[in-house]
Design a protein around this motif. Sequence first.
Motif, PDB file in Angstrom:
ATOM      1  N   VAL A  37      36.933  48.773  41.259  1.00  0.00           N
ATOM      2  CA  VAL A  37      38.274  48.966  40.734  1.00  0.00           C
ATOM      3  C   VAL A  37      39.128  49.593  41.810  1.00  0.00           C
ATOM      4  O   VAL A  37      38.739  50.597  42.428  1.00  0.00           O
ATOM      5  CB  VAL A  37      38.273  49.870  39.485  1.00  0.00           C
ATOM      6  N   ASP A  38      40.282  49.017  42.060  1.00  0.00           N
ATOM      7  CA  ASP A  38      41.211  49.551  43.051  1.00  0.00           C
ATOM      8  C   ASP A  38      42.004  50.694  42.410  1.00  0.00           C
ATOM      9  O   ASP A  38      42.748  50.475  41.444  1.00  0.00           O
ATOM     10  CB  ASP A  38      42.157  48.465  43.544  1.00  0.00           C
ATOM     11  N   ARG A  39      41.836  51.899  42.948  1.00  0.00           N
ATOM     12  CA  ARG A  39      42.562  53.049  42.390  1.00  0.00           C
ATOM     13  C   ARG A  39      43.696  53.496  43.298  1.00  0.00           C
ATOM     14  O   ARG A  39      44.124  54.644  43.259  1.00  0.00           O
ATOM     15  CB  ARG A  39      41.589  54.204  42.136  1.00  0.00           C
ATOM     16  N   SER A  40      44.168  52.587  44.157  1.00  0.00           N
ATOM     17  CA  SER A  40      45.307  52.942  44.993  1.00  0.00           C
ATOM     18  C   SER A  40      46.540  53.128  44.123  1.00  0.00           C
ATOM     19  O   SER A  40      46.715  52.441  43.119  1.00  0.00           O
ATOM     20  CB  SER A  40      45.574  51.832  46.016  1.00  0.00           C
ATOM     21  N   PHE A  95      33.576  56.239  35.562  1.00  0.00           N
ATOM     22  CA  PHE A  95      32.271  55.726  35.967  1.00  0.00           C
ATOM     23  C   PHE A  95      32.306  55.165  37.385  1.00  0.00           C
ATOM     24  O   PHE A  95      33.271  54.524  37.801  1.00  0.00           O
ATOM     25  CB  PHE A  95      31.811  54.633  35.011  1.00  0.00           C
ATOM     26  N   HIS A  96      31.207  55.405  38.098  1.00  0.00           N
ATOM     27  CA  HIS A  96      31.039  54.879  39.451  1.00  0.00           C
ATOM     28  C   HIS A  96      29.696  54.160  39.546  1.00  0.00           C
ATOM     29  O   HIS A  96      28.699  54.593  38.959  1.00  0.00           O
ATOM     30  CB  HIS A  96      31.061  56.001  40.493  1.00  0.00           C
ATOM     31  N   LEU A  97      29.680  53.068  40.291  1.00  0.00           N
ATOM     32  CA  LEU A  97      28.443  52.420  40.689  1.00  0.00           C
ATOM     33  C   LEU A  97      27.997  53.092  41.979  1.00  0.00           C
ATOM     34  O   LEU A  97      28.781  53.199  42.917  1.00  0.00           O
ATOM     35  CB  LEU A  97      28.664  50.926  40.918  1.00  0.00           C
ATOM     36  N   TYR A  98      26.751  53.572  42.020  1.00  0.00           N
ATOM     37  CA  TYR A  98      26.294  54.265  43.234  1.00  0.00           C
ATOM     38  C   TYR A  98      25.005  53.622  43.744  1.00  0.00           C
ATOM     39  O   TYR A  98      24.203  53.090  42.973  1.00  0.00           O
ATOM     40  CB  TYR A  98      26.090  55.754  42.971  1.00  0.00           C
ATOM     41  N   TYR A  99      24.835  53.693  45.065  1.00  0.00           N
ATOM     42  CA  TYR A  99      23.658  53.099  45.695  1.00  0.00           C
ATOM     43  C   TYR A  99      23.428  53.761  47.045  1.00  0.00           C
ATOM     44  O   TYR A  99      24.334  54.409  47.594  1.00  0.00           O
ATOM     45  CB  TYR A  99      23.824  51.582  45.846  1.00  0.00           C
ATOM     46  N   MET A 153      24.862  59.216  48.522  1.00  0.00           N
ATOM     47  CA  MET A 153      25.027  57.886  47.944  1.00  0.00           C
ATOM     48  C   MET A 153      26.446  57.368  48.178  1.00  0.00           C
ATOM     49  O   MET A 153      27.394  58.140  48.303  1.00  0.00           O
ATOM     50  CB  MET A 153      24.763  57.921  46.430  1.00  0.00           C
ATOM     51  N   ILE A 154      26.571  56.063  48.234  1.00  0.00           N
ATOM     52  CA  ILE A 154      27.888  55.427  48.213  1.00  0.00           C
ATOM     53  C   ILE A 154      28.290  55.281  46.747  1.00  0.00           C
ATOM     54  O   ILE A 154      27.509  54.774  45.936  1.00  0.00           O
ATOM     55  CB  ILE A 154      27.851  54.053  48.891  1.00  0.00           C
ATOM     56  N   ALA A 155      29.476  55.734  46.395  1.00  0.00           N
ATOM     57  CA  ALA A 155      29.952  55.674  45.005  1.00  0.00           C
ATOM     58  C   ALA A 155      31.213  54.823  44.939  1.00  0.00           C
ATOM     59  O   ALA A 155      32.203  55.111  45.617  1.00  0.00           O
ATOM     60  CB  ALA A 155      30.228  57.075  44.468  1.00  0.00           C
ATOM     61  N   VAL A 156      31.165  53.780  44.126  1.00  0.00           N
ATOM     62  CA  VAL A 156      32.285  52.840  44.001  1.00  0.00           C
ATOM     63  C   VAL A 156      32.861  52.950  42.595  1.00  0.00           C
ATOM     64  O   VAL A 156      32.134  52.771  41.607  1.00  0.00           O
ATOM     65  CB  VAL A 156      31.797  51.398  44.250  1.00  0.00           C
ATOM     66  N   PRO A 157      34.156  53.272  42.458  1.00  0.00           N
ATOM     67  CA  PRO A 157      34.741  53.352  41.112  1.00  0.00           C
ATOM     68  C   PRO A 157      34.738  51.990  40.430  1.00  0.00           C
ATOM     69  O   PRO A 157      35.120  50.987  41.023  1.00  0.00           O
ATOM     70  CB  PRO A 157      36.166  53.850  41.373  1.00  0.00           C
ATOM     71  N   ILE A 158      34.292  51.968  39.178  1.00  0.00           N
ATOM     72  CA  ILE A 158      34.252  50.701  38.441  1.00  0.00           C
ATOM     73  C   ILE A 158      35.056  50.776  37.147  1.00  0.00           C
ATOM     74  O   ILE A 158      35.018  49.836  36.345  1.00  0.00           O
ATOM     75  CB  ILE A 158      32.793  50.283  38.125  1.00  0.00           C
ATOM     76  N   GLY A 159      35.770  51.865  36.939  1.00  0.00           N
ATOM     77  CA  GLY A 159      36.567  51.991  35.728  1.00  0.00           C
ATOM     78  C   GLY A 159      37.658  53.026  35.898  1.00  0.00           C
ATOM     79  O   GLY A 159      37.671  53.773  36.879  1.00  0.00           O
ATOM     80  N   THR A 172      31.287  47.600  27.742  1.00  0.00           N
ATOM     81  CA  THR A 172      32.711  47.722  28.072  1.00  0.00           C
ATOM     82  C   THR A 172      33.065  47.225  29.463  1.00  0.00           C
ATOM     83  O   THR A 172      34.189  46.772  29.686  1.00  0.00           O
ATOM     84  CB  THR A 172      33.163  49.184  27.950  1.00  0.00           C
ATOM     85  N   THR A 173      32.116  47.302  30.410  1.00  0.00           N
ATOM     86  CA  THR A 173      32.472  47.035  31.807  1.00  0.00           C
ATOM     87  C   THR A 173      31.545  46.049  32.496  1.00  0.00           C
ATOM     88  O   THR A 173      32.003  45.036  33.055  1.00  0.00           O
ATOM     89  CB  THR A 173      32.483  48.363  32.604  1.00  0.00           C
ATOM     90  N   LEU A 174      30.246  46.326  32.487  1.00  0.00           N
ATOM     91  CA  LEU A 174      29.344  45.546  33.333  1.00  0.00           C
ATOM     92  C   LEU A 174      29.259  44.086  32.915  1.00  0.00           C
ATOM     93  O   LEU A 174      29.456  43.185  33.749  1.00  0.00           O
ATOM     94  CB  LEU A 174      27.952  46.182  33.333  1.00  0.00           C
ATOM     95  N   LEU A 175      28.968  43.818  31.645  1.00  0.00           N
ATOM     96  CA  LEU A 175      28.866  42.421  31.223  1.00  0.00           C
ATOM     97  C   LEU A 175      30.190  41.666  31.323  1.00  0.00           C
ATOM     98  O   LEU A 175      30.220  40.535  31.819  1.00  0.00           O
ATOM     99  CB  LEU A 175      28.299  42.333  29.809  1.00  0.00           C
ATOM    100  N   PRO A 176      31.316  42.238  30.860  1.00  0.00           N
ATOM    101  CA  PRO A 176      32.579  41.497  31.008  1.00  0.00           C
ATOM    102  C   PRO A 176      32.920  41.160  32.453  1.00  0.00           C
ATOM    103  O   PRO A 176      33.399  40.057  32.735  1.00  0.00           O
ATOM    104  CB  PRO A 176      33.610  42.468  30.410  1.00  0.00           C
ATOM    105  N   ARG A 177      32.661  42.083  33.379  1.00  0.00           N
ATOM    106  CA  ARG A 177      33.007  41.834  34.781  1.00  0.00           C
ATOM    107  C   ARG A 177      32.016  40.911  35.472  1.00  0.00           C
ATOM    108  O   ARG A 177      32.380  40.179  36.390  1.00  0.00           O
ATOM    109  CB  ARG A 177      33.053  43.165  35.544  1.00  0.00           C
ATOM    110  N   LEU A 178      30.756  40.977  35.059  1.00  0.00           N
ATOM    111  CA  LEU A 178      29.715  40.233  35.770  1.00  0.00           C
ATOM    112  C   LEU A 178      29.418  38.865  35.170  1.00  0.00           C
ATOM    113  O   LEU A 178      28.756  38.046  35.810  1.00  0.00           O
ATOM    114  CB  LEU A 178      28.425  41.061  35.830  1.00  0.00           C
TER     115      LEU A 178
END
Length: 305
Positions: A295-298, A272-276, A155-161, A107-113
């Motif tokens: 994903v910009d959640r502003s 979902f969040h990408l974390y590292y 961890m740094i967590a980045v929203p991806i959806g 749903t997310t990773l392959l379409p975006r990448l």
Amino acid sequence: MAKPNFNDLLAFVTVARSGSFTRAAVQLGVTQSAVSQIVSSLETRLKIRLLTRTTRSVSLTAAGERLLHTVGHRFDEIEAELDALTELRDKPAGTVRITCGDSIIKTTLLPRLTPLLLQYPDIKLEFDINYGFRDIVADRFDAGVRFSGTVAQDMIAVPIGPPVRMAVVAAPDYFARHPAPQHPRDLAAHRCIDIRFPTYDGVDAWEFERQGKKLKVRVEGQLVFNSTVHIADAAVNGLGIAYLPEDEFSPHLAEGRLVRVLEDWCEPFSGFHLYYPSRRQPSPAFSLVVDALRVDRSPPGDGSG
């Protein structure tokens, strides 16, 4: 005073992570006997045993575990800094390793990448499909994907959806044979299709929330999976009630193969969040992956001037 040589520490870390002198030798490009001698010399210098060796396995002693925890990530940081030198090349390069579940790839990773991979042919992606809570530092992943509430604070967590809603569904045929549940507690009397996550000893409870009231219900049924791939199909076949993020049921719901219940108990939550790791210096390739997934959640209108 002689300058310290860290080759022995690197050899120890490689053996500890691979669990084998043979595999470590392949990774380091030397002979197995050379690796064994280097680690033995390190133990002699430190005057303490780091590894327990048998004819079939290699395991860490308490001292070895402490040393690996202390110095292992230092070599990862050095490697990341060296990878960062690819900025001096015309195109970013390198392998980015991500651990995640099945559905998020589709749903997310392959379409975006996909556009990123087409634009930068020297970037490689490796996906580890795993439903356990992997230690991405110890297992040397660049990142993982989880719901935000399960990501460690360091961890740094980045929203991806977008926010996610769970859905409770079953086939019309199932509800023709069994009364639809009116409350989450009613699920205890139904055949439910469950999932067993590797992190837990047993199947996890289904979680619900309505107007601030949270509720956990343990369910039972004839089917338990260790991934989400086949759960929707099992529900369509009338084998019980299923519970997953609503996106995984969308085609079946739209075409009437599944019917949704308890919708008022499935409130949206952060998705979902990408974390590292926060301490790691990201490589150019990894930075491009993060930017492609972010994903910009502003709120609407923010930053429009």
